[in-house]
Design a protein around this motif. Structure first.
Motif, PDB file in Angstrom:
ATOM      1  N   CYS A   1      22.764 -53.811  32.923  1.00 31.72           N
ATOM      2  CA  CYS A   1      21.645 -52.880  33.080  1.00 31.72           C
ATOM      3  C   CYS A   1      21.166 -52.484  31.695  1.00 31.72           C
ATOM      4  CB  CYS A   1      22.076 -51.636  33.843  1.00 31.72           C
ATOM      5  SG  CYS A   1      20.861 -50.299  33.746  1.00 31.72           S
TER       6      CYS A   1
ATOM      7  N   PHE B   1      25.549 -50.581  31.989  1.00 33.07           N
ATOM      8  CA  PHE B   1      26.478 -51.020  33.031  1.00 33.07           C
ATOM      9  C   PHE B   1      26.560 -52.555  33.048  1.00 33.07           C
ATOM     10  CE2 PHE B   1      26.946 -52.669  37.374  1.00 33.07           C
ATOM     11  CZ  PHE B   1      28.160 -52.108  37.739  1.00 33.07           C
TER      12      PHE B   1
ATOM     13  N   CYS C   1      21.533 -52.175  39.318  1.00 33.89           N
ATOM     14  CA  CYS C   1      22.471 -51.248  38.681  1.00 33.89           C
ATOM     15  C   CYS C   1      22.749 -50.092  39.629  1.00 33.89           C
ATOM     16  CB  CYS C   1      21.889 -50.703  37.386  1.00 33.89           C
ATOM     17  SG  CYS C   1      22.922 -49.402  36.683  1.00 33.89           S
TER      18      CYS C   1
ATOM     19  N   CYS D   1      21.443 -48.212  31.057  1.00 38.76           N
ATOM     20  CA  CYS D   1      22.684 -47.481  30.822  1.00 38.76           C
ATOM     21  C   CYS D   1      23.800 -48.370  30.295  1.00 38.76           C
ATOM     22  CB  CYS D   1      23.140 -46.784  32.101  1.00 38.76           C
ATOM     23  SG  CYS D   1      23.787 -47.937  33.315  1.00 38.76           S
TER      24      CYS D   1
ATOM     25  N   HIS E   1      23.694 -47.258  38.924  1.00 36.67           N
ATOM     26  CA  HIS E   1      23.361 -45.965  38.314  1.00 36.67           C
ATOM     27  C   HIS E   1      21.866 -45.742  38.128  1.00 36.67           C
ATOM     28  CE1 HIS E   1      27.584 -45.923  37.581  1.00 36.67           C
ATOM     29  NE2 HIS E   1      27.503 -47.013  36.839  1.00 36.67           N
ATOM     30  N   CYS E   2      21.115 -46.822  37.961  1.00 42.37           N
ATOM     31  CA  CYS E   2      19.700 -46.684  37.572  1.00 42.37           C
ATOM     32  C   CYS E   2      18.737 -47.283  38.577  1.00 42.37           C
ATOM     33  CB  CYS E   2      19.457 -47.327  36.218  1.00 42.37           C
ATOM     34  SG  CYS E   2      20.585 -46.722  34.960  1.00 42.37           S
TER      35      CYS E   2
HETATM   36 ZN    ZN Z   1      22.050 -48.554  34.738  1.00 45.79          ZN
END
Ligand code: ZN
Ligand code: ADP
Ligand code: ZN
Length: 743
Positions: free
Chosen positions: A476, A481, A459, A479, A461-462
């Protein structure tokens, strides 16, 4: 004015039966949860004692009908007070009702009519029984039930009543008839008896080596001078931590105090238990999670009555009501089983430290691979760090080789076993030495990686692995995603990309094909389903009845096989791809423990780590058994991304049979959180890891903050909101602080 909820009989089955009293102003400073008080009770205002389990500002009843607390009981710091304070701690820090917390801490009294287990056995020697059986069978119209039962008893000695009536379908009348004739006997026994006590207590024990001695002396000297602290013993695998524990335990018991030893359930084997029995005899009692609440209650009663002074068990043994607790030991402190998966979702480590502070007791945490939480506290000086650098008998740590599976693929070897591992296996088999093959199954499902370059899809973002779903999307779980599943590797363009599938069963087949003469044992969830399946496999391997033991994480926990000189780790990085922030830590722990199985005896050991990510820090540092470097890198990563222990996370789950309501309620709570603390980081609401379970929809919200108390504050706000909320009563909300598994 304050009002107190008081319970009178804490062994009562209904712990929620409370009575409300007024807290007189002059007592306000002394009355807290857990405090024992005297109250006027009933018509005649009889003075009786009770415990405060809740305090509030508004009366729940007509104030004119409420009586005031008479006084606070000062001198008796009853064990009950401690346990109630402990429950209040669980409620506050992990989220639950007081009732749920009390039930966690105080076992429910056994019901009077609890069923005893009935056992059926022969009342006469087998030969005589055979005569009886023959006689019975001469009668053409004899009962087949009787025949079946007698035949079975000649084979197995003892049978359980339920098994006889249900599985063997022997009618009750048949059993009674055989009993009347004196052929069989029926005995009622308690379902749980204390594990066998006929062991010779062995006072003459191992002499500690210098490192062990220094560790034990440090702790004992602190205890003698009244300093009660929390110690973290970081000792390499095989360093003899248990011997250090036992030395300190003996000291504490000589002082007339009691000891709780927490051990992960999976390590609670016959061998481990026997070590404590042979040293301490019948002062020891064992708890396990298969015991019924009634059996647990019995063990706790024995502890309260002073019949025992050591309780060994999993997480819940922490609540043993010892009146004079002197020491709590948590072995394999990093194990995830120390975090409860039922509400309140407490962590035994923090809870143990709190209990010890109430009792004035010492805490010892031990591990070869300490959790980031514990080690960072030790670094900060909150825990006292003690390091054991060497193995108990001076054996060398196993030598480690890393095999790059990408190179294996390139050179045409698609087997699960690298050429180097095959070569070493052949060598060991020829020398009649033993081999363990470890297949890390954590995270086996669903993540997507490239077999050519080892790249794992994460991911953006994470920074956790994306999981492949049946609908061809990758997602993910923190979050939400989502992106279509990749067809080629975004890093090297290879088409060898997909989700990894391999199992212990397949591995067993491969080993048998390659080494037809080798005797192979397999230990995983399938082969250990029987009651003692897992002990049985281990003792067979220990007795050298097999050459190769293949298994999942079950085989790496603390077993001592002197003849194992080769450990093969089939796919070291699989667990790196679990979709949560612990994956690096878990991988390091598993690999270090696995490597630590090799070379425990006189022969030196080798460990082969096969991996697609030979440069990954968890792989590299476990190969070199370098905890310090691993810790630094892992800590830096956690700090960068704001994961515990550098921050704290609160997971909130909302569930409901109606999807629409679960979604709406989660949105309402997210809004409430935003209003309560507009600086806090909120992730979600999103569908839970398992978004729908048994037709119940589950939504989660994660919030992150550096200060634990900010999360507690949010939990309290949500709790009071839920009390007054009229809508969405059909939803359920619960909390998980610093969750270990993805909600
Ligand atoms: Zn994420
Ligand atoms: P750890 O828990 O650190 O992995 P253990 O306490 O299980 O280590 O010890 C590993 C093995 O070494 C055990 O078989 C134990 O009996 C043995 N051992 C530990 N300390 C000593 C010692 N001082 N002398 C001899 N043997 C020891
Ligand atoms: Zn690639």
């Amino acid at each position: 004015m304050k009002y107190a909820d008081i319970i009178i009989d804490i062994s009562h089955e209904r712990l929620d039966k409370t009575f409300e009293y007024i807290v007189p102003t002059e007592l306000e400073s002394q009355v807290a949860e857990g405090v024992q008080v005297v109250i006027p009770f009933g018509q005649g205002n009889r003075a009786i004692t009770g415990y405060v389990v809740g305090l509030h500002d508004q009366p729940g009843f007509d104030v004119t009908k409420l009586k005031p607390i008479a006084r606070v009981v000062k001198d008796s710091i009853a064990i009950e007070s401690q346990l109630i304070s402990l429950a209040a701690f669980l409620k506050r820090n992990y989220g639950s009702t007081m009732n749920q917390a009390l039930k966690t801490v105080i076992p429910i009294k056994k019901k009077q009519n609890e069923k005893l287990k009935k056992l059926i056995s022969l009342a006469m020697p087998v030969e005589e029984a055979r005569v009886e059986l023959n006689e019975l069978m001469t009668n053409k119209r004899h009962a087949v039930g009787k025949e079946r039962l007698l035949k079975e008893l000649m084979d197995v000695d003892v049978l359980e009543w339920d098994l006889v009536t249900k599985k063997l379908e022997v009618p009750t009348a048949n059993i009674r008839d055989l009993e009347k004739k004196g052929i069989i006997k029926i005995e009622s026994v308690r379902t749980y008896r204390n594990p066998h006590m006929n062991v010779e207590q062995n006072k003459k024990h191992i002499t500690l080596n210098d490192e062990q001695e220094a560790a034990a002396e440090t702790i004992k000297a602190d205890i003698d001078t009244g300093r009660r602290k929390t110690y973290l013993i970081h000792g390499v695998t095989g360093s003899g931590k248990t011997e250090v524990y036992m030395d300190v335990m003996e000291h504490v018991i000589e002082m007339g105090q009691q000891v709780i030893v927490l051990i992960p359930e999976i390590a609670l084997t016959y061998q481990t238990v026997m070590r404590f029995y042979t040293r301490f005899g019948d002062k020891v009692s064992i708890l396990n999670s298969r015991m019924s609440p009634g059996e647990r209650f019995d063990q706790f009663e024995r502890a309260k009555n002073g019949e025992i002074s050591i309780m060994v068990g999993p997480r819940s043994a922490l609540f043993t009501p010892f009146a004079n607790l002197g020491l709590v030991i948590i072995d394999e402190e990093h194990e995830t089983s120390y975090k409860s998966e039922v509400i309140p979702r407490y962590h035994a480590r923090e809870t143990a430290v709190y209990r010890a502070s109430l009792a004035g007791a010492t805490v010892i945490l031990g591990s070869a691979t300490p959790s980031l939480e514990a080690y960072s506290r030790a670094q900060a000086g909150e825990y006292h760090l003690i390091t054991l650098h060497n193995r108990a008998m001076g054996q060398d740590m196993a030598q480690c080789e890393i095999v790059d599976l990408r190179a294996e693929l390139k050179s045409g070897n698609r087997s699960m076993l690298s050429r180097r591992l095959q070569e070493l296996m052949a060598d060991r088999l020829q020398k009649k030495q033993q081999i363990m093959l470890f297949l890390n199954r954590r995270g086996l499902m669903g993540f997507v990686s490239c077999r050519a370059c080892g790249h794992v899809l994460k991911c953006p973002h994470c920074d956790v692995a994306l999981h492949l779903h049946k609908n061809g999307m990758m997602k993910c779980h923190y979050c939400g995603f989502t992106t279509p599943a990749a067809k080629t590797c975004p890093s090297c363009g290879s088409k060898y990309i997909g989700s990894f599938k391999a199992g212990t069963q397949r591995l067993e087949e491969i080993v048998k094909e390659l080494f037809p003469a080798a005797r192979v044992l397999r230990m995983d969830a399938d082969t250990t389903s029987g009651k003692n399946g897992h002990e049985e496999i281990l003792s067979k391997f220990a007795a050298h009845e097999a050459d190769v033991l293949i298994g999942t994480q079950m085989i790496v926990k603390g077993h001592d096989f002197a003849n194992v000189t080769l450990v093969g780790i089939i796919a070291a990085d699989i667990s790196l791809n679990e979709s949560d922030y612990h994956s690096g830590e878990r991988t390091f722990q598993l690999l270090t423990q696995a490597v630590g199985r090799a070379g425990r005896g006189t022969e030196p050991g080798i460990a082969v780590i096969q991996t697609y990510q030979p440069e990954n820090y968890a792989v590299v540092t476990s190969a070199s058994q370098d905890y310090g470097t691993f810790y630094e890198q892992e800590f830096a990563y956690r700090r960068l991304l704001g994961y515990p222990p550098c921050s704290h996370i609160l997971g909130i789950q909302v569930s409901c049979e109606k999807q629409k309501d679960a979604v709406a309620q989660a949105d309402i709570l997210a809004e409430l959180i935003r209003k309560t603390d507009d600086n806090i980081i909120i992730m979600g609401p999103e569908d839970a890891y398992i978004g729908k379970l048994k037709d119940v929809y589950r939504r989660v919200i994660y919030i992150k903050a550096n200060e634990y108390d900010r999360l507690v504050n949010i939990k309290d706000k949500i709790d009071s909101f839920l009390l007054t909320q009229k809508q969405y009563r059909n939803t359920t909300t619960w909390f998980d602080f610093d969750p270990i598994n993805t909600l």
